[in-house]
Design a protein around this motif. Structure first.
Motif, PDB file in Angstrom:
ATOM      1  N   TYR A   1     -17.568  33.950 -69.309  1.00 15.04           N
ATOM      2  CA  TYR A   1     -18.449  34.976 -68.744  1.00 15.04           C
ATOM      3  C   TYR A   1     -19.903  34.582 -68.947  1.00 15.04           C
ATOM      4  O   TYR A   1     -20.282  34.061 -69.991  1.00 15.04           O
ATOM      5  N   GLY A   2     -20.722  34.796 -67.937  1.00 16.87           N
ATOM      6  CA  GLY A   2     -22.150  34.542 -68.086  1.00 16.87           C
ATOM      7  C   GLY A   2     -22.663  33.436 -67.182  1.00 16.87           C
ATOM      8  O   GLY A   2     -21.901  32.746 -66.499  1.00 16.87           O
ATOM      9  N   THR A   3     -23.969  33.263 -67.218  1.00 15.39           N
ATOM     10  CA  THR A   3     -24.630  32.308 -66.335  1.00 15.39           C
ATOM     11  C   THR A   3     -24.241  30.871 -66.651  1.00 15.39           C
ATOM     12  O   THR A   3     -23.942  30.084 -65.746  1.00 15.39           O
ATOM     13  N   THR A   4     -24.245  30.504 -67.926  1.00 10.15           N
ATOM     14  CA  THR A   4     -23.893  29.132 -68.302  1.00 10.15           C
ATOM     15  C   THR A   4     -22.435  28.829 -67.979  1.00 10.15           C
ATOM     16  O   THR A   4     -22.109  27.726 -67.524  1.00 10.15           O
ATOM     17  N   ALA A   5     -21.551  29.781 -68.204  1.00  8.88           N
ATOM     18  CA  ALA A   5     -20.127  29.579 -67.925  1.00  8.88           C
ATOM     19  C   ALA A   5     -19.883  29.312 -66.444  1.00  8.88           C
ATOM     20  O   ALA A   5     -18.953  28.591 -66.084  1.00  8.88           O
ATOM     21  N   ALA A   6     -20.706  29.878 -65.583  1.00  9.49           N
ATOM     22  CA  ALA A   6     -20.517  29.702 -64.136  1.00  9.49           C
ATOM     23  C   ALA A   6     -20.763  28.264 -63.692  1.00  9.49           C
ATOM     24  O   ALA A   6     -20.292  27.851 -62.628  1.00  9.49           O
ATOM     25  N   ILE A   7     -21.489  27.497 -64.510  1.00  8.90           N
ATOM     26  CA  ILE A   7     -21.812  26.116 -64.128  1.00  8.90           C
ATOM     27  C   ILE A   7     -20.554  25.264 -64.024  1.00  8.90           C
ATOM     28  O   ILE A   7     -20.449  24.396 -63.145  1.00  8.90           O
ATOM     29  N   VAL A   8     -19.573  25.511 -64.893  1.00 11.31           N
ATOM     30  CA  VAL A   8     -18.347  24.693 -64.888  1.00 11.31           C
ATOM     31  C   VAL A   8     -17.593  24.812 -63.567  1.00 11.31           C
ATOM     32  O   VAL A   8     -17.316  23.796 -62.912  1.00 11.31           O
ATOM     33  N   PRO A   9     -17.233  26.022 -63.114  1.00  6.48           N
ATOM     34  CA  PRO A   9     -16.549  26.100 -61.817  1.00  6.48           C
ATOM     35  C   PRO A   9     -17.425  25.654 -60.651  1.00  6.48           C
ATOM     36  O   PRO A   9     -16.907  25.142 -59.654  1.00  6.48           O
ATOM     37  N   LEU A  10     -18.728  25.818 -60.769  1.00  9.65           N
ATOM     38  CA  LEU A  10     -19.627  25.351 -59.716  1.00  9.65           C
ATOM     39  C   LEU A  10     -19.562  23.830 -59.574  1.00  9.65           C
ATOM     40  O   LEU A  10     -19.593  23.300 -58.460  1.00  9.65           O
ATOM     41  N   VAL A  11     -19.448  23.143 -60.702  1.00 10.17           N
ATOM     42  CA  VAL A  11     -19.330  21.681 -60.659  1.00 10.17           C
ATOM     43  C   VAL A  11     -17.996  21.269 -60.042  1.00 10.17           C
ATOM     44  O   VAL A  11     -17.932  20.347 -59.216  1.00 10.17           O
ATOM     45  N   PHE A  12     -16.919  21.952 -60.422  1.00  8.15           N
ATOM     46  CA  PHE A  12     -15.609  21.658 -59.852  1.00  8.15           C
ATOM     47  C   PHE A  12     -15.589  21.955 -58.348  1.00  8.15           C
ATOM     48  O   PHE A  12     -14.860  21.297 -57.593  1.00  8.15           O
ATOM     49  N   TYR A  13     -16.376  22.919 -57.944  1.00  7.38           N
ATOM     50  CA  TYR A  13     -16.445  23.280 -56.527  1.00  7.38           C
ATOM     51  C   TYR A  13     -17.306  22.300 -55.734  1.00  7.38           C
ATOM     52  O   TYR A  13     -16.909  21.832 -54.655  1.00  7.38           O
ATOM     53  N   ALA A  14     -18.462  21.958 -56.263  1.00  2.00           N
ATOM     54  CA  ALA A  14     -19.420  21.140 -55.515  1.00  2.00           C
ATOM     55  C   ALA A  14     -19.180  19.652 -55.644  1.00  2.00           C
ATOM     56  O   ALA A  14     -19.501  18.893 -54.721  1.00  2.00           O
ATOM     57  N   GLY A  15     -18.627  19.196 -56.769  1.00  2.00           N
ATOM     58  CA  GLY A  15     -18.416  17.772 -56.968  1.00  2.00           C
ATOM     59  C   GLY A  15     -17.587  17.122 -55.859  1.00  2.00           C
ATOM     60  O   GLY A  15     -18.020  16.155 -55.232  1.00  2.00           O
ATOM     61  N   PRO A  16     -16.381  17.634 -55.577  1.00  2.00           N
ATOM     62  CA  PRO A  16     -15.582  17.068 -54.487  1.00  2.00           C
ATOM     63  C   PRO A  16     -16.255  17.198 -53.124  1.00  2.00           C
ATOM     64  O   PRO A  16     -16.122  16.318 -52.267  1.00  2.00           O
ATOM     65  N   TYR A  17     -16.980  18.308 -52.921  1.00  2.00           N
ATOM     66  CA  TYR A  17     -17.686  18.520 -51.659  1.00  2.00           C
ATOM     67  C   TYR A  17     -18.764  17.460 -51.461  1.00  2.00           C
ATOM     68  O   TYR A  17     -18.900  16.868 -50.387  1.00  2.00           O
ATOM     69  N   ILE A  18     -19.520  17.195 -52.522  1.00  2.89           N
ATOM     70  CA  ILE A  18     -20.553  16.157 -52.456  1.00  2.89           C
ATOM     71  C   ILE A  18     -19.914  14.787 -52.245  1.00  2.89           C
ATOM     72  O   ILE A  18     -20.447  13.949 -51.509  1.00  2.89           O
ATOM     73  N   ALA A  19     -18.777  14.554 -52.877  1.00  3.01           N
ATOM     74  CA  ALA A  19     -18.089  13.271 -52.711  1.00  3.01           C
ATOM     75  C   ALA A  19     -17.776  13.009 -51.244  1.00  3.01           C
ATOM     76  O   ALA A  19     -17.955  11.892 -50.741  1.00  3.01           O
ATOM     77  N   ARG A  20     -17.305  14.028 -50.543  1.00  2.00           N
ATOM     78  CA  ARG A  20     -17.000  13.884 -49.121  1.00  2.00           C
ATOM     79  C   ARG A  20     -18.276  13.651 -48.303  1.00  2.00           C
ATOM     80  O   ARG A  20     -18.287  12.853 -47.365  1.00  2.00           O
ATOM     81  N   LEU A  21     -19.333  14.350 -48.656  1.00  2.00           N
ATOM     82  CA  LEU A  21     -20.598  14.168 -47.945  1.00  2.00           C
ATOM     83  C   LEU A  21     -21.132  12.750 -48.142  1.00  2.00           C
ATOM     84  O   LEU A  21     -21.611  12.112 -47.194  1.00  2.00           O
TER      85      LEU A  21
END
Length: 226
Positions: A96-116
């Motif tokens: 819970y919280g702002t810092t905790a949100a960074i982990v799923p954001l990385v899992f979400y954006a990392g593969p997306y950036i890889a494709r880009l």
């Protein structure tokens, strides 16, 4: 500070709450972009150079990374937030919280950036690689002195797109208490039926997206001219 707005769209929340939410959003986007860009660039380059017929062809590595990226990209972010709660707790000690949100954001954006990154690098004419190889360049030199510089303009636009995607994801993360503009919009605008708060939060997001896209377009044009 918000007294200048017309009465019909004036939010009930204070400017301090909006300012705090804005900084939380920037914090989440900045850190998640840093880590996901590092992950995405590495994966994107590996996907390109290990694919069949490329300079470091390796079917095992390619066939291992490619489906993993596809799986992660197929999971909606709001589900991913909940699905990797144990991983989030492992890294930051809480889900819970702002810092905790960074982990799923990385899992979400990392593969997306890889494709880009993959798409940007695949746009390069094969003749450039052949010319570099004929000049005696090593495989690593071909990657970092030919492939990446040649695709830099497209890479900048790709990172701009990824950043805007992250901004939208942080708004969704606000639905589970991650803070930021998204949480303000849901907690005050939606739950309290405050149209003024909804208007100002949407306006802030639009301004941020327009600013990011403008900066990305300008940077890409400058790189392409060189």
């Amino acid at each position: 500070m918000l007294d200048w707005l017309p009465e019909a769209i004036r939010p009930e929340i204070t400017s301090d709450i909006l300012t705090q939410a804005l900084f939380e959003t920037i914090y989440m986007v900045a850190w998640s972009l840093l880590f996901s860009a590092l992950l995405g660039v590495v994966l994107g380059v590996i996907l390109v150079v290990t694919r069949p017929g490329h300079i470091m062809e390796n079917r095992l590595i390619y066939n291992l990374i490619n489906p993993v990226i596809n799986v992660l990209r197929s999971i909606p972010f709001i589900i991913l937030l909940v699905a990797i709660i144990p991983i989030t707790r492992f890294f930051v000690g809480t889900a819970y919280g702002t810092t905790a949100a960074i982990v799923p954001l990385v899992f979400y954006a990392g593969p997306y950036i890889a494709r880009l990154i993959e798409n940007s690098l695949l746009e390069i004419e094969p003749g450039i690689i052949e010319a570099a190889d004929s000049m005696g360049a090593s495989k690593w030199q071909i990657i970092f002195k030919f492939l990446v510089p040649e695709a830099m303009g497209s890479l900048i636009l790709s990172m701009t797109t990824a950043t805007i995607g992250l901004l939208g994801a942080t708004a969704m993360a606000g639905a589970i208490g991650a803070g930021g503009i998204g949480e303000v919009a849901i907690s005050y605008g939606y739950n309290r039926f405050d149209d003024g708060t909804m208007f100002i939060t949407v306006l802030l997001l639009i301004i941020m997206v327009q600013g990011l896209q403008t900066i990305g377009n300008i940077a890409s044009k400058k790189v392409r001219r060189r």
